[in-house]
Write a protein that holds these residues in place. Structure first.
Motif, PDB file in Angstrom:
ATOM      1  N   SER A 137      15.321   4.473   5.034  1.00 30.04           N
ATOM      2  CA  SER A 137      16.116   5.190   6.021  1.00 30.04           C
ATOM      3  C   SER A 137      15.877   6.697   5.914  1.00 30.04           C
ATOM      4  O   SER A 137      15.755   7.244   4.812  1.00 30.04           O
ATOM      5  N   TYR A 138      15.813   7.352   7.060  1.00 28.41           N
ATOM      6  CA  TYR A 138      15.649   8.811   7.073  1.00 28.41           C
ATOM      7  C   TYR A 138      16.835   9.497   6.409  1.00 28.41           C
ATOM      8  O   TYR A 138      16.679  10.531   5.750  1.00 28.41           O
ATOM      9  N   ASP A 256      17.605  13.353  11.960  1.00 32.54           N
ATOM     10  CA  ASP A 256      18.261  12.927  10.724  1.00 32.54           C
ATOM     11  C   ASP A 256      18.013  13.885   9.574  1.00 32.54           C
ATOM     12  O   ASP A 256      18.952  14.268   8.861  1.00 32.54           O
TER      13      ASP A 256
END
Length: 320
Positions: A137-138, A256
């Motif tokens: 995940s970023y 993000d």
């Protein structure tokens, strides 16, 4: 009882009451098409096209603290966004980010693909190792970079390593002068996406005919830079164009890592982060935010078309 065939041979007649074997019922191809694509198209319509159309409609109205249009104001929201210093500055931030991340990702992913393609053993292992970061995940990667690697105190890994050489602690994300935050943002994005584009280059490398290299060797071309420049790189033109276009679009959509690394700082905001604070900040101006989103969308389309035309995307071999 028997019947006679064309050649005169007798064969038994089918018994009365016997049933012919039924052919399997063929399912309609159109039904199968809508069965598999229907849910995807429905989700695309509800979560993509309807919000885009509603955003375009909302951009012509005064809409503060509500997504219901209240007063038609024409192109006023567009004028506000195009004269907003922070929004225009966010486009400048994107320019810097794209100038840093696009060439470095292209070069690193191509280098990884060339290295993996030359391996004679454990190729699948290294291909998987370099591709695995794309599954992270970023948000998680940004927090790891912020809290562990580039922490501003002496406990961060970067400051710990630099402290061995007598370098003072660096506030990587707290001070825009000098802008060390670019190092943090670019490295986390580079780590996350280089493996994906490596796979694209690797697939293109494996499709290059070996006869080209053999013919070049017969003509006296030296393996290495000459074969890379005159054979490998031209054969990767279509893939390189697609990679650059994808990188540019992804850079415009960066959110993000900037949001999680820089928090609520007024500097270093890309367009999506600026629109986030415009629409969901203190004023909650959904009309202006929608106008900015439409401006950004048109800008992405324009840059994509110009980049594709410049690099010859979609042309035939004879047109190059």
């Amino acid at each position: 009882m028997s019947t006679t065939t064309a050649r005169g041979a007798a064969r038994p007649a089918p018994a009365k009451g016997s049933l012919r074997p039924r052919r399997p019922r063929r399912t309609s191809g159109t039904f199968n098409f809508w069965l598999f694509t229907g849910p995807f198209l429905l989700g695309l319509l509800i979560f993509v096209y309807v919000p885009i159309l509603w955003s375009a409609w909302l951009s012509f109205f005064e809409a503060r603290f509500t997504v219901t249009p209240s007063e038609f104001i024409g192109f006023e929201n567009y004028r506000v966004m195009l004269t907003d210093d922070q929004f225009m500055g966010s486009l400048g931030t994107f320019t810097v980010f794209a100038a840093l991340i696009v060439p470095t990702t292209w070069a690193l992913s191509l280098a990884l693909a060339l290295a993996v393609n030359r391996l004679r053993f454990m190729r699948a292992f290294f291909r998987s190792v370099f591709f695995l970061p794309t599954a992270v995940s970023y948000v998680a990667a940004s927090l790891i970079w912020k809290m562990s690697l580039f922490n501003g105190v002496r406990f961060g890994l970067a400051n710990t390593v630099l402290g061995v050489f007598g370098v003072d602690d660096t506030a990587w994300l707290a001070d825009p002068n000098p802008p060390w935050y670019w190092l943090v943002i670019v490295t986390v994005r580079l780590w996350l996406q280089a493996g994906f584009y490596m796979i694209l280059f690797l697939a293109a490398l494996q499709n290059i005919p070996r006869e080209l290299y053999e013919a070049a060797a017969i003509d006296g071309a030296e393996p290495g830079w000459q074969t890379f420049r005159y054979i490998t790189l031209p054969q990767l033109r279509a893939t390189s164009t697609a990679v650059v276009l994808l990188l540019l679009v992804a850079a415009y959509q960066a959110f993000d890592e900037f949001f999680n690394l820089l928090n609520k700082t007024t500097w270093g905001r890309p367009p999506l982060v600026e629109l986030y604070y415009k629409a969901l900040g203190d004023n909650q101006d959904y009309g202006a935010g929608s106008a900015g989103a439409l401006i950004l969308t048109l800008l992405i389309c324009l840059v994509t078309l110009l980049q594709g035309r410049f690099m010859g995307f979609g042309r035939g071999e004879d047109a190059r």
